[in-house]
Design an enzyme around this catalytic site. Structure first.
Site, short mmCIF file in Angstrom:
data_model
loop_
_atom_site.label_atom_id
_atom_site.label_comp_id
_atom_site.label_asym_id
_atom_site.label_seq_id
_atom_site.Cartn_x
_atom_site.Cartn_y
_atom_site.Cartn_z
N HIS A 140 -10.14 78.21 114.47
CA HIS A 140 -10.88 79.55 114.13
C HIS A 140 -12.31 79.06 113.60
CE1 HIS A 140 -6.58 80.71 113.80
NE2 HIS A 140 -7.20 82.01 114.29
N ASP A 169 -10.90 81.10 117.75
CA ASP A 169 -10.82 82.50 117.68
C ASP A 169 -11.53 83.05 116.51
OD1 ASP A 169 -8.73 81.95 119.63
OD2 ASP A 169 -7.29 82.98 118.53
N HIS A 210 -10.97 88.69 122.76
CA HIS A 210 -9.87 88.53 121.67
C HIS A 210 -9.71 89.74 120.92
CE1 HIS A 210 -7.26 86.65 118.81
NE2 HIS A 210 -8.01 86.67 117.84
ZN LIG Z 1 -7.47 86.28 115.98
#
Ligand SMILES: [Zn+2]
Length: 248
Positions: free
Chosen positions: A221, A76, A127
């Site tokens: 991430h 992400d 996202h």
């Molecule tokens: Zn995020």
């Protein structure tokens, strides 16, 4: 047609309980405090349902894979001009493909990098456009615009109509649910939350290994340096143990 999400079932039950309690209070059979506790419990449930996407409180969420020999890595908040290229190198070395849940604004800034991600076969999904702290508080109209804008950029770059969305911060509510329904998108959650923004190095690697059950969607991430080494070690570990890495 109304879909009976957990949220709607709870709301329905809550209203019935509240009506009964209000009647009982009016006949002095119970005290007002019980009504207050009921409302408080409901508010706590709303909060828990918003924070834990995996509970599927407001909408259906894809959390894992059917094939228990597969793992989907999801990253992400990128693409990140420093970290993402290093990860791409790792994936190329080990011949695997992963999933990037990208922020629309960043996609626009990193078109060359995104082209590389696409050429190397990775999946690019939505996202949100801004990943604003206030995203969960936005109107359906504003959320719809963010999702559409990011989907437009993904289409322009990948030539593919993207249907996958992961809400910023994993926070959901009835407005997020409505937006997703309206756009016919599929919410992608996870069953393995790495907490890689908090846990680092050896500890993070151990957590990933311990929590891997097979069929996992792993939340990571691509915005901090520490992730590169840990992910490479994890990929080596998983492949050695017979897992394959897949795109959603
Ligand atoms: Zn995020």
């Amino acid at each position: 047609m109304i879909s009976w999400t957990k949220h709607r079932i709870v709301l329905f039950l809550f209203l019935i309980i509240l009506i009964v309690e209000t009647y009982l209070v009016s006949t002095a059979s119970i005290g007002l405090s019980l009504v207050i506790y009921t409302i408080l419990s409901y508010l706590i449930l709303l909060f828990v349902g918003s924070y834990f996407l995996e509970l599927e409180y407001y909408m259906p969420v894809k959390k894992d894979l059917n094939n228990k020999k597969e793992i989907a890595l999801t990253f992400d908040d990128g693409p990140n001009p420093e970290i993402t290229p290093q990860l791409l190198e790792v994936f190329k070395t080990h011949g695997i493909q992963v999933n990037f849940f990208c922020i629309g604004e960043k996609l626009e800034d990193q078109k060359e990098l995104v082209n590389q991600m696409i050429q190397e076969g990775h999946l690019i999904a939505n996202h949100s456009y801004t990943h604003s702290n206030f995203f969960p508080l936005k109107s359906v109209k504003a959320m719809t615009e963010e999702l559409r804008q990011t989907n437009r950029i993904i289409k322009e770059l990948t030539k593919i109509e993207n249907l996958y969305f992961r809400p910023p911060f994993g926070v959901s509510n009835p407005l997020v649910a409505k937006t997703v329904r309206k756009l016919g998108m599929q919410v992608i959650g996870w069953n393995l939350r790495s907490y890689d923004t908090v846990i680092k190095g050896e500890k993070l690697f151990k957590r990933l290994v311990q929590k891997t059950k097979g069929g996992d969607i792993v939340l990571l991430h691509d915005n901090h340096q520490d992730i590169v080494d840990v992910v490479e070690r994890y990929v080596v570990y998983a492949k050695k143990n017979g897992f394959t890495f897949v795109k959603l």
